[in-house]
Structures are given as structure tokens and as C-alpha cells.
Design an enzyme around this catalytic site. Structure first.
Site: not given
Length: 720
Positions: A389, A392, A422, A439, A462
Site C-alpha cells: 500500500c 499507491k 470503502d 480487463d 464482455d
């Protein structure tokens, strides 16, 4: 130009934005390819991906050159220079914010800006006749080919300068001796800037080739009857070229930049704007106030090294040195039949020697851009970066980019980016099921706005293929470490492009995840809804169904060729257009006409995805390989030995299914590819008509047959 240039220190995250692919910028990019500036990010915005060298334009019109012989491939040049390429047209400038406005892209940030967009045609006289402006020169050949009538032609060139005279010779050669060709010169003499002798020699050479000259003949209007002159005479004419000189693009008037009385950007001897010192201008769009010269390519070519020197000195903290253009330049006017007129001050020479000199100069200049080093993208030096993390993107970068998107959630989005939490919360439509797919892939274009559009379109495939309606998307973003302004611009560009595509499809960008990584990558987790009774599955094929493909194949090999510097600009442009074609309306049309099964053709190639359908449907297929449509350049790239890295894996994936040798194009992985669907024979015709009405290029490529899963290539001529 002296080559005692300073050793340029790292540019510390500065951005150089080049607007236009004019001759000076071409020279600058080539120089930066040979000697990069560490830490400088370069972006090129160009309306044409293959600009034509102006010196060879008349030869192209005459048919002496092919387009490829007189074009510079901008994608290849930009790659060599480590520059990002954005295919767009500039429309405005906000100098205080240092932002360039474009037609299709978000405003682009810059620290240094250089404008080399050439000039535009002067306003046409009134009327509706066939008067064809020479500018923009890049599209002249295509426009001329579309405008020329069949049979003997009465042609004219309006303009008695060097460009008009040379184009008249070119038209004579192209149209043949049966055509009538006339030059209309508004002044009393041809070549007014070169002296009486030059005008007399040009007139003599025109007369020798049966080209008529009307001097002092101003054009009042054009109409069906021909060209109406200011003295009332009418010149019968089927087509006339408007070659009367240069005008400034009108959008410059609203930029706040200092302009000369004609509207061109006023620059000093260092090619810097006299009003905004972070702005440069070169070529026709620039007005050199201290050393004015005519608008000619020979001066623009010489400005390339001057621009390079000015940029390097500025970044090194030194004052740019003045650029002093030559007082006189050699002008060479080809007659399109093996001779030319050479002009040097008062000296004039006509003959074959001048033509050989012109060809040598022109071909040598073009050859400078055909052999270029392959440069990797410029990386910013950085200390060790944290993972997990800690890897990020920083919150200020993320929030700034998202704030600029102006995201608004739909009623079905209960918790989204308007009040981030969240997780996103969606309300499924009543009576429908959720359809989800994900994807992601690394960037294959330096234009990140365009890459964002294609990545979103690919991810939606898709959902559309199963008959679903996209509702929401979560973005998966990876960006290499760099200065915060770069990261914000790149993130905003990608997500803005994706947002445009998602919202056009009825979906919302509702959240996502960002991280640092070695390469730029983007993906989406897409959620859609569908009627469970109307889902389109891979396993619904029935014997007798016709197999329909809705897009040409070849994006994989074209992108592979582009990475190797072996793809022509026109190939890449066609592939980009195909990858942006939205799939929602296409899939809806297939479903409305009774499609029995559907899938989107992506990474496994046509044969890989067909194999999945056949295994699920427990039947076979016969294909007509010759009916499969291909993008421009695919056959040439394959013949040159270029393959996607997935090619061999895709071949292994259909082991046991294939009878015969697989054509390489049918194994090519597709990005944002079309749909492969089974259709009952009775609905084939109406469905094809509906697909064409949506702008698709559908092709019937085979037929489903009873028997074990397998693919045979023996259906040539029977796919209708």
C-alpha cells in the site's frame, strides 16, 4: 548554425509541448532523438500523422512520387525522440494557465510550448465552383483525386507564385496533353518576388508545355460555368487549385499572443514569442519581426536546429542565441518532366541539372527521417519506491485528477465517488441479473486519453457480448513514479478518456484502485445487468448458423509492428479507429436479429474464441479464411515476419481443433475487437444491413456444422 550547444542538465520534470508536425518540429524531434535531454517530457500534438514534405508535394500531385516517398512517419519519429504523440488539432490557448486546448483531448499542460502548425488557405472567393485550396497540403492529393472529373479536363491554378507555377507543371503532367491548364496570376508578372527575368523564364517554360498564363487576372467568383474574373471574363474550368498564399489560423487571435498585422505569431530573433517568453513559434505560423522572410519551407527547415539550440540553452539556464536566416535561398521549381527552374537571387537556370539537384535535396531531406534510433520512454530518476500500500498514488494527485473529471453518480449507484467510502454500492435493476468482467493491460499508446478510451471500450466488450447493459466500472490504474504534476495529468487523461466511453455506454466510473509500477497500465472491473432469459452465451451455436464477424482483425500485429517502428502511420490510424468503435449498439443488433451465441474477439484471437464457442456448443465450423476482413497493413506486417507475442500461445490453445494450417491473422490477439456471433440463415441479410447502418464492417466468415468441435477451412465462396 554553430553546434557549440551546452551540455543540458536534467530538466527536472519539465514539459515541452510541440504543436504541429511542421518542418522545424521534425528537425527538432530528430535532434532530440539523437541527443535526448534527461528528465524532459516531450509531447507532440499533430493533426496529421504522416505530414507531406512541401518540397515534394508538386511531385506527388504530378504522380512522380508515391505518398510514402514524401511523407514523414510521425509515430515512428515521436517514438525515436521519446515523445508522446497526440493525434488532435489545437483550437486555443490559455497562456496564464499554460494550457493548450484541443478538439478531442482535455487541455494539455506545458512548461515550454512551440507552435509549428503551418498556415491555412486564404479565404476563397464567393461561388460554388470546383475551387480546391492547396492547404492543408497533407490532404491535397486525396482531395484532388476525388475532385477530378473523368475525360478531358479544363484545369486552372489561381496564383502566380512559385507554388502556383510548379503545381501548373504538375497538373499538365498528371492530366496529359489533352487537358487545358491555365495559370491565373493576380499581378502583372509571374514569380513576383523573384524578379522580371525569373518571371519571364517561368512563362517561357509554361508556354513550351502548352500552359496558358493570364496575368493581372483577379478572380471575382467561381460558379458552374467556370471562373469569373474581375474584368468580367469567364474562364471555363472543371477544377481550379487555390494557391494564392498563406493565411494565419484564426484561433490564434484569441490566444493573447502577440501577432503581426496578418495574424501570425510575432517572434524575436530567438523564435520566442514577443509577448510570452515560454512560447516559441516556427515555420509559416511565425512572423520573424527582425528578419522577415517569405513563407517557404526552406526557412522552416533551417529553424529546426535553431529551435533545438534555443530549448537546450533555456533549460541550461542560458539565453538563447539569435537565429539569422539566410538572406537569399535557392528555389527549385520542378516542371514534372525531368527539368526544373533554379532561382538564386537574380540568377535563373532552367534544365535537367536543376531537376537532378532538386531531387537530390528533397530525397536527402526525407531520408533523414527513415533511419532513426529506437528510444525507450524517458524514466525519471527516483530513490527506492515502497511496495504494498506504500506504492499507491499520493492522495493529492488522486483527488485532484478525480475532481477535474466532475463525476456524478447515477440513481442505481447508492455509494460512489460523490461521497467516497470503502466500497461502491449498486442497486441491481429489478428482475435482472448482474454480469461482471475485468480487463487490464499496459499502455500501448503514448496518448493516454486515447488509451483510456480504448481500454474502457475493450473492458465493456464482455458485458455487451453477453447481452448486458453496463452499469458501473472500477478503474485499475498503474503509473510509473514521476513528478506530481505529471501523475495528475496522466491519471486525468486516462480516466477522462475512459469516462467518455463509459458514459456513452450508459455506465458510470464509480471508483477503483491506483498504484505505482514500472509501466503505465489501465483496466476496469465492469458490472452490468441483463435479463436472465436473454443472455447471449458462447454455447448456443446450432448447425446451419452463419458465423458473422463485426470488425476487421489485426490490431495485435499492427501494434507489434508499431513497437518495432515498422508500422506506417496509416496502419496505426486505422487500427485506432477500429479499437474505438463502440460495441453496445452492435451487440444489441445481433441480439435483436436472433443471434444464437456471441463472444468478443480479444486476446485469444479469432480461432481461439471460436474454439471456445465450438467446445461449449459441441459442434464444428467451416471457415472461409478469404472472407475474414483485415485491417490495412496486416498482410504486409505478417509477410515481414511480425507476430504478436501471444501468437504461438494462441496456436497452442486450439490444438486438436484445427484441420489444416491456421492463417496467421486468425491467431492475432485483438484489443477492443469485434464480436463473433452465430446467426440463423434466415435473419442474416437484415442483420447485416442493420450492422452496416451502425457503421460496422460485418463479414460472413463461415458456417456451423454438426459433429465434434473442429475448424475446417473449406467453405470458400459459400458463406453468403
Amino acid at each position: 548554425m554553430p553546434r557549440d550547444l551546452p551540455e543540458t542538465p536534467p530538466a527536472e520534470g519539465r514539459e515541452l509541448l510541440l504543436v504541429g508536425g511542421g518542418h522545424a518540429h521534425l528537425g527538432l524531434l530528430r535532434a532530440l532523438a539523437m541527443r535526448p535531454i534527461p528528465g524532459l517530457r516531450i509531447t507532440l500534438v499533430a493533426e496529421e500523422l504522416a505530414p507531406v514534405y512541401s518540397g515534394m508535394l508538386p511531385g506527388l500531385v504530378a504522380g512522380l512520387y508515391t505518398p510514402e516517398e514524401c511523407e514523414v512517419d510521425l509515430p515512428r519519429l515521436a517514438t525515436a525522440a521519446g515523445a508522446r504523440l497526440i493525434h488532435d488539432r489545437a483550437t486555443g490557448l490559455r497562456p496564464a494557465a499554460r494550457r493548450l486546448l484541443c478538439v478531442r483531448h482535455p487541455a494539455l499542460r506545458y512548461d515550454l510550448l512551440s507552435i509549428d502548425i503551418g498556415s491555412v488557405a486564404r479565404p476563397l472567393p464567393p461561388g460554388e465552383g470546383k475551387l480546391l485550396p492547396v492547404r492543408p497540403i497533407g490532404s491535397l492529393e486525396a482531395r484532388l483525386a476525388g475532385a477530378l472529373p473523368t475525360g478531358p479536363v479544363r484545369a486552372a491554378v489561381v496564383g502566380g507564385g512559385a507554388a502556383g507555377v510548379e503545381l501548373a507543371f504538375s497538373l499538365r503532367h498528371r492530366l496529359g496533353p489533352a487537358a487545358e491548364v491555365t495559370v491565373l496570376s493576380g499581378g502583372p508578372h509571374l514569380l513576383p518576388g523573384a524578379g522580371r527575368l525569373a518571371g519571364w523564364v517561368a512563362g517561357r517554360e509554361l508556354a513550351r508545355r502548352g500552359i496558358r498564363v493570364l496575368a493581372g487576372a483577379g478572380l471575382a467568383r467561381s460558379g458552374p460555368e467556370g471562373l469569373v474574373l474581375e474584368d468580367g471574363r469567364v474562364l471555363p474550368c472543371d477544377l481550379a487549385l487555390w494557391a494564392t498564399g498563406a493565411a494565419a489560423p484564426t484561433w490564434l487571435r484569441e490566444t493573447g499572443l502577440a501577432l503581426d498585422p496578418a495574424g501570425f505569431i510575432a517572434v524575436d530573433a530567438t523564435l520566442r514569442s514577443t509577448s510570452h517568453r515560454e512560447v516559441f513559434a516556427a515555420g509559416d505560423v511565425a512572423a520573424m519581426l527582425e528578419t522577415p522572410r517569405e513563407k517557404a519551407g526552406v526557412y522552416a527547415v533551417r529553424q529546426g536546429p535553431a529551435l533545438e539550440a534555443a530549448v537546450r540553452r533555456l533549460l541550461a539556464g542560458q539565453a538563447p542565441r539569435p537565429f539569422r536566416p539566410q538572406r537569399r535561398a535557392l528555389a527549385l521549381i520542378g516542371t514534372a518532366d525531368g527539368a526544373a527552374i533554379a532561382l538564386w537571387g537574380p540568377l535563373v537556370l532552367a534544365g535537367r541539372l536543376a531537376w537532378r539537384l532538386k531531387q537530390w535535396i528533397d530525397r536527402r531531406w526525407i531520408a533523414r527521417f527513415t533511419s532513426l534510433p529506437a528510444m525507450p520512454p524517458m524514466a525519471m530518476p527516483a530513490p527506492m519506491r515502497c511496495a504494498g500500500c506504500g506504492g499507491k498514488l499520493a492522495a493529492p494527485v488522486l483527488s485532484a485528477a478525480l475532481r477535474r473529471l466532475g463525476l456524478a453518480d447515477a440513481p442505481d449507484v447508492l455509494v460512489g465517488l460523490d461521497a467516497p467510502d470503502d466500497a461502491t454500492v449498486l442497486r441491481p435493476p429489478p428482475g435482472q441479473v448482474l454480469v461482471q468482467s475485468v480487463d487490464q493491460f499496459r499502455a500501448f499508446l503514448t496518448d493516454l486519453h486515447l488509451f483510456g478510451r480504448i481500454a474502457a471500450n475493450h473492458a465493456l466488450g464482455d458485458i455487451h457480448a453477453m447481452g448486458g447493459q453496463p452499469l458501473a466500472a472500477l478503474a485499475l490504474v498503474t503509473l510509473p513514479h514521476g513528478p506530481a504534476p505529471w501523475l495528475e495529468e496522466d491519471l486525468h487523461a486516462m480516466l477522462r478518456g475512459a469516462q467518455e466511453v463509459l458514459e456513452a455506454a450508459g455506465a458510470r466510473l464509480v471508483g477503483g484502485h491506483s498504484a505505482e509500477g514500472a509501466e503505465t497500465a489501465l483496466g476496469f472491473a465492469v458490472t452490468g445487468a441483463a435479463d436472465p432469459a436473454r443472455l447471449l452465451r458462447k454455447g448456443g451455436l446450432r448447425p446451419g448458423d452463419r458465423l458473422v464477424l463485426t470488425k476487421p482483425l489485426g490490431t495485435g500485429v499492427i501494434l507489434a509492428a508499431a513497437m518495432r517502428g515498422a508500422a506506417r502511420a496509416a496502419w496505426l490510424e486505422a487500427a485506432i479507429v477500429a479499437m474505438q468503435q463502440p460495441g453496445g449498439p452492435i451487440a444489441a443488433a445481433l441480439a435483436a436479429h436472433g443471434a444464437t451465441a456471441c463472444t468478443d474477439v480479444t486476446g485469444f484471437g479469432l480461432l481461439g474464441h471460436l474454439g471456445e464457442m465450438l467446445r461449449a456448443s459441441r459442434c464444428g465450423a467451416r471457415l472461409d479464411a478469404g472472407a475474414v476482413p483485415l485491417l490495412p497493413g496486416v498482410q504486409e506486417a505478417l509477410a515481414g515476419g511480425i507476430r504478436s507475442t501471444l501468437h504461438e500461445g494462441n496456436l497452442a490453445g486450439i490444438a486438436g481443433l484445427l484441420e489444416g494450417e491456421a492463417p496467421p491473422a486468425l491467431l492475432d490477439p485483438q484489443t477492443a475487437g469485434g464480436f463473433l456471433a452465430g446467426l440463423p440463415a434466415a435473419s442474416l441479410g437484415p442483420c447485416l444491413d442493420a450492422l452496416r447502418g451502425l457503421g460496422a464492417e460485418p463479414a460472413v466468415i463461415g458456417e456451423v456444422v454438426a459433429g465434434p468441435p473442429g475448424i475446417r477451412f473449406d467453405l470458400a465462396g459459400r458463406t453468403g
